[in-house]
Design a protein around this motif. Structure first.
Motif, short mmCIF file in Angstrom:
data_model
loop_
_atom_site.label_atom_id
_atom_site.label_comp_id
_atom_site.label_asym_id
_atom_site.label_seq_id
_atom_site.Cartn_x
_atom_site.Cartn_y
_atom_site.Cartn_z
N TYR A 296 0.77 -1.31 0.14
CA TYR A 296 0.13 0.05 0.04
C TYR A 296 0.89 1.28 -0.03
N ILE A 297 1.97 1.28 0.81
CA ILE A 297 2.79 2.21 0.74
C ILE A 297 3.42 2.49 -0.51
N VAL A 298 4.01 1.53 -1.20
CA VAL A 298 4.62 1.36 -2.76
C VAL A 298 3.51 2.28 -3.66
N GLU A 299 2.23 1.54 -3.48
CA GLU A 299 1.26 2.29 -4.43
C GLU A 299 0.97 3.49 -4.25
N MET A 300 0.85 4.00 -2.93
CA MET A 300 0.60 5.46 -2.61
C MET A 300 1.88 6.37 -3.10
N GLY A 301 2.85 5.80 -2.90
CA GLY A 301 4.31 6.52 -3.24
C GLY A 301 4.03 6.75 -4.60
N CYS A 302 3.76 5.83 -5.57
CA CYS A 302 3.69 5.84 -7.02
C CYS A 302 2.87 6.98 -7.33
N HIS A 303 1.55 7.06 -6.73
CA HIS A 303 0.37 8.00 -7.02
C HIS A 303 0.86 9.36 -6.54
N PHE A 304 1.79 9.41 -5.62
CA PHE A 304 2.26 10.91 -5.03
C PHE A 304 3.66 11.15 -5.59
N ASP A 305 3.96 10.20 -6.43
CA ASP A 305 5.56 10.41 -7.13
C ASP A 305 6.43 10.58 -5.84
N ILE A 306 6.51 9.79 -4.80
CA ILE A 306 7.42 9.71 -3.50
C ILE A 306 8.33 8.10 -3.61
N PRO A 307 9.38 8.28 -3.62
CA PRO A 307 10.12 7.20 -3.69
C PRO A 307 9.82 6.17 -2.55
N ASN A 311 10.46 -0.17 1.17
CA ASN A 311 9.02 -0.93 0.93
C ASN A 311 8.97 -1.74 -0.31
N ALA A 312 9.33 -1.33 -1.37
CA ALA A 312 9.35 -2.00 -2.76
C ALA A 312 10.20 -3.15 -2.58
N ALA A 313 11.29 -3.18 -1.97
CA ALA A 313 12.24 -4.04 -1.78
C ALA A 313 11.90 -5.22 -1.10
N ILE A 314 10.83 -4.62 0.23
CA ILE A 314 10.64 -5.80 1.06
C ILE A 314 9.38 -6.44 0.16
N VAL A 315 8.53 -5.72 -0.26
CA VAL A 315 7.42 -6.65 -1.18
C VAL A 315 8.12 -7.52 -2.07
N ARG A 316 8.96 -7.13 -2.91
CA ARG A 316 9.74 -8.14 -3.75
C ARG A 316 10.25 -9.31 -2.99
N LEU A 317 10.74 -9.27 -1.74
CA LEU A 317 11.25 -10.33 -0.90
C LEU A 317 10.29 -11.60 -0.58
N ILE A 318 9.22 -10.71 0.04
CA ILE A 318 8.00 -11.53 0.53
C ILE A 318 7.39 -12.19 -0.79
N LYS A 319 7.15 -11.60 -1.68
CA LYS A 319 6.37 -12.52 -2.93
C LYS A 319 7.55 -13.44 -3.56
#
Length: 374
Positions: A296-307, A311-319
Motif C-alpha cells: 500500500y505504501i508503494v502504491e501510494m508512493g507511485c500515486h504521489f511520486d514519492i520514492p 518498502n518496494a524491496a520488502i514487497v519483492r522479498l516477501i513475494k
C-alpha cells in the motif's frame, strides 16, 4: 474468523449474554474446539475467557449470519472481497439491517465491504492494536502484545449503533476505543504493521528480531517512507504506541543500549510472539497481506511520486518467498543489503551517548532532540 475473530468472539461469548456464531471457511476451528471441549482466550490485562463447546455455534455456511445483529469480519485482507460478496448475498435483503465491522489489517477493507453490501447496512472500519496467537490448538488463543480495539464512531443516526457495539466490547472485557478518526488510527497502525514483513523476513520472534539494530533500521526506513506518503495524502497517522510514530522511527535507529532505554516502556511483547505474517510462513502458509501493508505504501508512493525503495524491496522479498514457498530467514546484514537500507547516521550513536551519559537527559528528551537534529 481467524485468530482475532476467535479471540474476540470467545470474549463476547464468555462475558456477555450474546449468542456468537464462529464462521470459518473450514471446520478446523470447530474440530479443535470439540477436541478440547472449549474455546479459550487469554488477554494480557483482562484475564481468561472460557466457553464450553456446548455453548458455541460453528458454521462454514455464510447463511448462518442471516439473523446476526452484528457481523465482525476478521479474515485476512486477501479474502475481503470474497467474504464481502458472500455477506452481500446473505444480508442485503434483511428487513432489519445488521452492523458490519472490519477488524482487519490495512486501511481499505471497509470500503471493499461497502462495494458489495447494501447502503442500508452500516459498515464500520476497525483496528485491532495487538497480536493474537494460537497456543495448543486453534481453540486456544493468547494475546501477545498490548493494545486496544478501535471501532469507528458512526455519524448521525448510526452513532447509536456504533456506540452500542463499543459498549458490548467493553462488557466482554475487551479494551475498546470508540474512534472518531479511524482513518488516522488505521494509518498509524499501518506504519507499525510495516514491521510484519521485516519480522517475517528475519525468521525470528519479535523480541529477537528487534534486538538487532540493523533490523530496526530497515523498519525505521519503511516507516519514514510511509510518513512521507501520509503527508502527501494529507493524513496524520495517529499514535498507537506510547511513543509517537515520527519519534519511534528515530528511536529505532539508535544503538542497542540506547534503544533498550528509550523503548522499554513502549509496549510489552511476549518473548515468543511473532507477527501474523511471520506466523503464516512458520505454519507453511504462503499467501500474505503484503499488498495491503508495505504494498500500500508503494502504491501510494507511485500515486504521489514519492520514492519508496525500501518498502518496494520488502514487497519483492516477501513475494519471492510466496512464489517459492520457502520460509525466509535473512540475517540483519542481508536484509539491510537486499532492501538497500542506508546505514544510520553516526549522530544516532553520538547524540544519545552525550545527552544521556553527560547531560543526564531522559530517553524521551533524547529522541525529541534527535528528531529536531535529524
Amino acid at each position: 474468523a481467524g485468530s482475532i475473530g476467535a479471540f474476540v468472539g470467545t470474549h463476547i461469548a464468555a462475558h456477555t449474554e450474546t449468542e456468537v456464531v464462529f464462521l470459518n471457511s473450514s471446520t478446523r476451528l470447530q474440530d479443535a474446539a470439540r477436541a478440547s471441549g472449549r474455546m479459550h482466550a487469554k488477554s494480557m490485562k483482562k484475564g481468561v475467557a472460557h466457553v464450553d463447546v456446548q455453548n458455541c455455534t460453528f458454521s462454514t455456511d455464510p447463511s448462518s449470519m442471516a439473523d446476526c445483529d452484528a457481523v465482525l469480519v476478521c479474515v485476512k485482507s486477501t479474502l475481503t472481497e470474497t467474504v464481502a460478496m458472500s455477506l452481500g448475498r446473505v444480508l442485503n435483503h434483511r428487513e432489519k439491517p445488521p452492523v458490519v465491522v472490519s477488524l482487519q489489517n490495512g486501511v481499505n477493507n471497509s470500503n471493499i465491504l461497502r462495494q458489495y453490501i447494501s447502503d442500508q447496512i452500516l459498515v464500520l472500519a476497525g483496528m485491532v492494536g495487538y497480536n493474537v496467537v494460537n497456543e495448543e490448538d486453534l481453540s486456544s488463543l493468547r494475546q501477545t502484545t498490548e493494545g486496544s480495539i478501535h471501532i469507528q464512531q458512526g455519524k448521525g443516526g448510526s452513532l447509536q449503533s456504533s456506540a452500542a457495539l463499543a459498549t458490548l466490547f467493553a462488557e466482554a472485557r475487551l479494551e475498546v476505543v470508540h474512534d472518531a478518526d479511524i482513518t488516522s488510527t488505521q494509518h498509524g497502525k499501518l506504519l507499525i504493521n510495516l514491521f510484519n514483513s521485516v519480522n517475517a523476513l528475519s525468521g525470528l520472534p519479535i523480541s529477537r528480531c528487534l534486538a538487532s539494530r540493523l533490523n530496526r533500521v530497515v523498519w525505521a526506513s519503511a516507516i519514514a517512507e510511509g510518513l512521507a506518503v501520509c503527508r502527501a495524502a494529507g493524513i496524520t497517522p495517529a499514535q498507537v504506541l506510547k511513543l509517537p510514530t515520527p519519534i519511534l522511527q528515530h528511536s529505532l535507529r539508535v544503538p542497542n543500549w540506547a534503544y533498550q532505554l528509550l523503548t522499554r516502556s513502549v509496549a510489552k511483547v511476549d518473548p515468543n510472539a511473532r507477527t501474523s505474517m511471520a506466523q503464516d510462513f512458520q505454519n507453511g502458509q504462503f499467501s500474505t497481506e503484503i499488498d495491503y501493508l508495505n504494498g500500500y505504501i508503494v502504491e501510494m508512493g507511485c500515486h504521489f511520486d514519492i520514492p519508496t525503495p525500501v518498502n518496494a524491496a520488502i514487497v519483492r522479498l516477501i513475494k519471492r518467498s510466496e512464489q517459492t514457498r520457502t520460509k525466509p530467514a535473512y540475517s540483519p546484514s542481508e536484509l539491510m543489503q537486499l532492501t538497500g537500507t542506508p546505514a544510520p547516521s553516526v549522530m544516532y550513536s553520538v547524540v544519545p551517548l552525550l545527552m544521556m551519559g553527560i547531560l543526564g537527559m531522559t530517553g524521551i528528551t533524547v529522541v525529541a532532540v534527535l528528531r529536531a537534529l535529524l
